[in-house]
Design an enzyme around this catalytic site. Sequence first.
Site, PDB file in Angstrom:
ATOM      1  N   TYR A 141     -15.810   4.425 -23.798  1.00  0.00           N
ATOM      2  CA  TYR A 141     -16.690   3.172 -24.592  1.00  0.00           C
ATOM      3  C   TYR A 141     -16.435   2.684 -22.965  1.00  0.00           C
ATOM      4  O   TYR A 141     -17.494   1.274 -22.938  1.00  0.00           O
ATOM      5  CB  TYR A 141     -15.795   2.874 -25.905  1.00  0.00           C
ATOM      6  CG  TYR A 141     -16.373   3.740 -26.752  1.00  0.00           C
ATOM      7  CD1 TYR A 141     -17.012   4.814 -26.888  1.00  0.00           C
ATOM      8  CD2 TYR A 141     -15.970   3.342 -28.008  1.00  0.00           C
ATOM      9  CE1 TYR A 141     -16.998   5.900 -27.083  1.00  0.00           C
ATOM     10  CE2 TYR A 141     -16.284   4.636 -29.231  1.00  0.00           C
ATOM     11  CZ  TYR A 141     -16.572   5.803 -29.029  1.00  0.00           C
ATOM     12  OH  TYR A 141     -16.671   6.311 -29.848  1.00  0.00           O
ATOM     13  N   LYS A 189      -6.948  15.918 -25.030  1.00  0.00           N
ATOM     14  CA  LYS A 189      -7.038  17.021 -24.442  1.00  0.00           C
ATOM     15  C   LYS A 189      -6.996  16.958 -23.656  1.00  0.00           C
ATOM     16  O   LYS A 189      -6.969  17.290 -22.318  1.00  0.00           O
ATOM     17  CB  LYS A 189      -8.987  16.772 -24.383  1.00  0.00           C
ATOM     18  CG  LYS A 189      -8.991  17.722 -24.248  1.00  0.00           C
ATOM     19  CD  LYS A 189     -10.168  19.403 -25.065  1.00  0.00           C
ATOM     20  CE  LYS A 189     -10.714  20.286 -24.982  1.00  0.00           C
ATOM     21  NZ  LYS A 189     -10.276  21.331 -25.743  1.00  0.00           N
ATOM     22  N   ASP A 221      -9.052  19.106 -30.867  1.00  0.00           N
ATOM     23  CA  ASP A 221     -10.446  20.712 -30.807  1.00  0.00           C
ATOM     24  C   ASP A 221      -9.554  21.071 -32.385  1.00  0.00           C
ATOM     25  O   ASP A 221     -10.050  21.146 -33.372  1.00  0.00           O
ATOM     26  CB  ASP A 221     -11.100  21.215 -30.258  1.00  0.00           C
ATOM     27  CG  ASP A 221      -9.941  22.206 -28.871  1.00  0.00           C
ATOM     28  OD1 ASP A 221      -8.856  20.936 -28.979  1.00  0.00           O
ATOM     29  OD2 ASP A 221     -10.240  22.552 -28.264  1.00  0.00           O
ATOM     30  N   ASP A 245     -12.023   7.698 -33.277  1.00  0.00           N
ATOM     31  CA  ASP A 245     -13.442   7.047 -33.689  1.00  0.00           C
ATOM     32  C   ASP A 245     -13.821   8.437 -34.457  1.00  0.00           C
ATOM     33  O   ASP A 245     -14.169   8.597 -36.081  1.00  0.00           O
ATOM     34  CB  ASP A 245     -14.803   6.991 -32.766  1.00  0.00           C
ATOM     35  CG  ASP A 245     -15.471   6.015 -33.237  1.00  0.00           C
ATOM     36  OD1 ASP A 245     -15.609   6.134 -34.527  1.00  0.00           O
ATOM     37  OD2 ASP A 245     -16.542   5.441 -32.633  1.00  0.00           O
ATOM     38  N   ASP A 249     -13.351   9.138 -39.248  1.00  0.00           N
ATOM     39  CA  ASP A 249     -14.212   9.498 -39.904  1.00  0.00           C
ATOM     40  C   ASP A 249     -14.239  10.128 -40.662  1.00  0.00           C
ATOM     41  O   ASP A 249     -14.874  10.510 -42.035  1.00  0.00           O
ATOM     42  CB  ASP A 249     -15.850   9.073 -39.427  1.00  0.00           C
ATOM     43  CG  ASP A 249     -16.454   7.932 -38.972  1.00  0.00           C
ATOM     44  OD1 ASP A 249     -15.547   7.212 -39.648  1.00  0.00           O
ATOM     45  OD2 ASP A 249     -17.206   8.001 -38.975  1.00  0.00           O
TER      46      ASP A 249
END
Length: 369
Positions: A141, A189, A221, A245, A249
Amino acid sequence: MHLKIAVLAGDGIGPEVTQEAVQILRAVAEMGGYDFQFQQLLLGGVAITAAGTPLPTATLDACLESDAALLGAVGDNKFNALPPDRRPEAGLLQIRQALGGYANLRPSIAYKPLTNNSPLRPEVTEGANILFVRELLGGLYFGEPRSWNKDTNLAINTMRYTRDEVARVARVAFELASKRKKKVTSVDKANVLEVSQLWRATVTEIAAQYPDVTLEHQLVDSMAMHLMNIPRNFDVVLTENLFGDILSDEAAVITGSLGMLPSATIGGAVNLYEPVHGSAPDIAGTGKANPLGAILTAAMVLRHSAGLEQDAQAVETAVNNVLEAGYRTADLARGNQPGQQIVTTREMGKLVHSALNEIIDRRQAMHAV
Ligand code: NAD
């Protein structure tokens, strides 16, 4: 115990839910003999109306002089025509940045009385109590270079972390885990990304300083799948910005309603506390807003800014007890379930207040014996 709390109620249902959170903090202060001071400040649409800017300097200065900032929500449709940097939401982004917190804490708890509210089966969510620790100031970001060249049709974002940025948020996760079930799941990852390899090496290095906390690594994943399959297997989940993020959620479905989710951002000049939901203009002023996310956010103020763990737990237990007794705001109502009683925002706040009184009275009586 002295605590100066900046209150930024904001727009829409923000003031309605924040009022209930403040009442709970006042009750805790009164019962515990603590000195909590509250200062109401303008942020968002209300600040644009009153002062022409979503984050007035007076608000920012007062926040920086406080021990904690408690935010409701910002956003008001009547400002939709303004450019993004002048809208209410710009005030929120500016204050988050100015307060400088790098560790965003988001609990995802399956409250037993709400197990039917989650799309997941009760036997899957039962006992789930996960604390996400998401790095908030780095990663994709914020990384440079970033661009979108419309002539060449090439867009670039950069995932970037330094060892120190990873180490400081990892320490937060291990400290918190050492007071919980003593397990950190670090998500990356590392099979593909060098940034994740640095992340994994640094987290492993920090873990050595916390021998009582178990560390496991998960690839993002497969983590997305495990979270839904066996959420109770996780305690503290440590992630970089983008992965956190998305995963926090996803894990919110465990709780059953957006109105139940609290958050805290710590590590900066002043900790910032806010429920996860927005200003919900569709229900503002109707008494339908669920104040429990804001009340659970107040519990996080007690835990992370006041060091009052017992009182934080008392607030959380009070919320659970009220739900156990069948009280629901409209967002939590499910069909015609027996024993369920729909209450307003104000009524829910009062119910939690009296449940809290009972818990603290009982605790004080036990100490007196
Ligand atoms: P929202 O979270 O405000 O609402 C989404 C849905 O959830 C709505 O149907 C709403 O009624 C419901 N809801 C939200 N909180 C609830 C609660 N406590 N009790 C009961 N129901 C609740 O998201 P949105 O509709 O996408 O955005 C509305 C405004 O809020 C926009 O202006 C947006 O920019 C802003 N927003 C602010 C924040 C923040 O202040 N942190 C976060 C998200 C959105």
